[in-house]
Design a protein around this motif. Sequence first.
Motif, mmCIF file in Angstrom:
data_model
loop_
_atom_site.group_PDB
_atom_site.id
_atom_site.type_symbol
_atom_site.label_atom_id
_atom_site.label_comp_id
_atom_site.label_asym_id
_atom_site.label_seq_id
_atom_site.Cartn_x
_atom_site.Cartn_y
_atom_site.Cartn_z
ATOM 1 N N TYR A 9 -7.625 -0.891 20.822
ATOM 2 C CA TYR A 9 -6.794 -1.889 20.144
ATOM 3 C C TYR A 9 -7.489 -2.411 18.883
ATOM 4 N N LEU A 10 -8.757 -2.779 18.994
ATOM 5 C CA LEU A 10 -9.482 -3.319 17.845
ATOM 6 C C LEU A 10 -9.601 -2.298 16.713
ATOM 7 N N ARG A 11 -9.812 -1.050 17.068
ATOM 8 C CA ARG A 11 -9.882 0.004 16.045
ATOM 9 C C ARG A 11 -8.522 0.201 15.367
ATOM 10 N N ALA A 12 -7.460 0.184 16.158
ATOM 11 C CA ALA A 12 -6.116 0.359 15.602
ATOM 12 C C ALA A 12 -5.736 -0.845 14.732
ATOM 13 N N GLU A 13 -6.080 -2.021 15.180
ATOM 14 C CA GLU A 13 -5.804 -3.230 14.399
ATOM 15 C C GLU A 13 -6.546 -3.186 13.066
ATOM 16 N N SER A 14 -7.775 -2.764 13.098
ATOM 17 C CA SER A 14 -8.581 -2.659 11.884
ATOM 18 C C SER A 14 -8.008 -1.622 10.925
ATOM 19 N N ALA A 15 -7.594 -0.486 11.440
ATOM 20 C CA ALA A 15 -7.025 0.564 10.589
ATOM 21 C C ALA A 15 -5.732 0.096 9.934
ATOM 22 N N LEU A 16 -4.880 -0.587 10.690
ATOM 23 C CA LEU A 16 -3.632 -1.104 10.114
ATOM 24 C C LEU A 16 -3.933 -2.183 9.074
ATOM 25 N N SER A 17 -4.890 -3.031 9.344
ATOM 26 C CA SER A 17 -5.281 -4.069 8.376
ATOM 27 C C SER A 17 -5.802 -3.455 7.083
ATOM 28 N N ARG A 18 -6.600 -2.398 7.209
ATOM 29 C CA ARG A 18 -7.103 -1.714 6.007
ATOM 30 C C ARG A 18 -5.963 -1.123 5.190
ATOM 31 N N LEU A 19 -4.991 -0.523 5.863
ATOM 32 C CA LEU A 19 -3.835 0.047 5.171
ATOM 33 C C LEU A 19 -3.056 -1.044 4.432
ATOM 34 N N ILE A 20 -2.814 -2.156 5.094
ATOM 35 C CA ILE A 20 -2.070 -3.252 4.462
ATOM 36 C C ILE A 20 -2.868 -3.846 3.305
ATOM 37 N N ARG A 21 -4.167 -3.982 3.470
ATOM 38 C CA ARG A 21 -5.024 -4.488 2.389
ATOM 39 C C ARG A 21 -4.992 -3.540 1.189
ATOM 40 N N ARG A 22 -5.034 -2.235 1.435
ATOM 41 C CA ARG A 22 -4.933 -1.259 0.336
ATOM 42 C C ARG A 22 -3.593 -1.374 -0.370
ATOM 43 N N LEU A 23 -2.549 -1.559 0.411
ATOM 44 C CA LEU A 23 -1.217 -1.733 -0.155
ATOM 45 C C LEU A 23 -1.166 -2.986 -1.035
ATOM 46 N N MET A 24 -1.679 -4.090 -0.541
ATOM 47 C CA MET A 24 -1.675 -5.338 -1.312
ATOM 48 C C MET A 24 -2.530 -5.196 -2.580
ATOM 49 N N ASP A 25 -3.659 -4.520 -2.476
ATOM 50 C CA ASP A 25 -4.492 -4.279 -3.661
ATOM 51 C C ASP A 25 -3.725 -3.482 -4.708
ATOM 52 N N GLU A 26 -2.982 -2.492 -4.254
ATOM 53 C CA GLU A 26 -2.215 -1.657 -5.181
ATOM 54 C C GLU A 26 -1.073 -2.444 -5.821
ATOM 55 N N ILE A 27 -0.397 -3.236 -5.015
ATOM 56 C CA ILE A 27 0.717 -4.040 -5.538
ATOM 57 C C ILE A 27 0.228 -5.027 -6.598
ATOM 58 N N THR A 28 -0.921 -5.610 -6.377
ATOM 59 C CA THR A 28 -1.415 -6.655 -7.289
ATOM 60 C C THR A 28 -2.430 -6.134 -8.302
ATOM 61 N N ARG A 29 -2.589 -4.838 -8.383
ATOM 62 C CA ARG A 29 -3.618 -4.234 -9.240
ATOM 63 C C ARG A 29 -3.561 -4.717 -10.685
ATOM 64 N N ASP A 30 -2.399 -4.848 -11.274
ATOM 65 C CA ASP A 30 -2.279 -5.196 -12.693
ATOM 66 C C ASP A 30 -2.023 -6.675 -12.954
ATOM 67 N N PHE A 31 -2.163 -7.488 -11.908
ATOM 68 C CA PHE A 31 -1.935 -8.911 -12.080
ATOM 69 C C PHE A 31 -3.263 -9.651 -12.271
ATOM 70 N N PRO A 32 -3.328 -10.510 -13.304
ATOM 71 C CA PRO A 32 -4.573 -11.267 -13.532
ATOM 72 C C PRO A 32 -4.648 -12.446 -12.560
ATOM 73 N N LEU A 33 -5.295 -12.212 -11.419
ATOM 74 C CA LEU A 33 -5.375 -13.251 -10.386
ATOM 75 C C LEU A 33 -6.653 -14.070 -10.481
ATOM 76 N N ASP A 34 -7.462 -13.802 -11.456
ATOM 77 C CA ASP A 34 -8.679 -14.601 -11.615
ATOM 78 C C ASP A 34 -8.434 -15.734 -12.605
ATOM 79 N N PHE A 35 -9.427 -16.544 -12.832
ATOM 80 C CA PHE A 35 -9.278 -17.715 -13.680
ATOM 81 C C PHE A 35 -9.916 -17.532 -15.039
ATOM 82 N N GLU A 36 -10.191 -16.339 -15.424
ATOM 83 C CA GLU A 36 -10.802 -16.106 -16.739
ATOM 84 C C GLU A 36 -9.760 -15.972 -17.815
#
Length: 109
Positions: free
Chosen positions: A82-109
């Motif tokens: 379960y923990l391995r599967a949860e981690s793998a799904l979390s990594r996939l969702i995190r990669r997806l979110m990174d890709e979706i927000t890739r071109d957005f300036p989310l920092d404060f500079e």
Amino acid sequence: MEDVIAASRHVNELLKESMEYRRFIHAKNSLRANDDLYQKLKELKARYVEVQTFWEGNPYDEIYRLCADNDWLLHNSVVNEYLRAESALSRLIRRLMDEITRDFPLDFE
């Protein structure tokens, strides 16, 4: 705006078709079939979050103790899967979110 919402619904369906999601659901169902294991893991995860969130100073020693005290649980094959599967799904969702927000300036500079 509606086209973005429609696209997100499509991505949601694609995620549900992924191997990571199917593996997670299978592992979750296996874990939930054993209520004792499920409850113990739920308690462990709640305590882990509590230590990470509210612990004064470095939580390393408390996390180490928590894991050592629950070694039997963490090495249970059903819990481990379960923990391995949860981690793998979390990594996939995190990669997806990174890709979706890739071109957005989310920092404060």
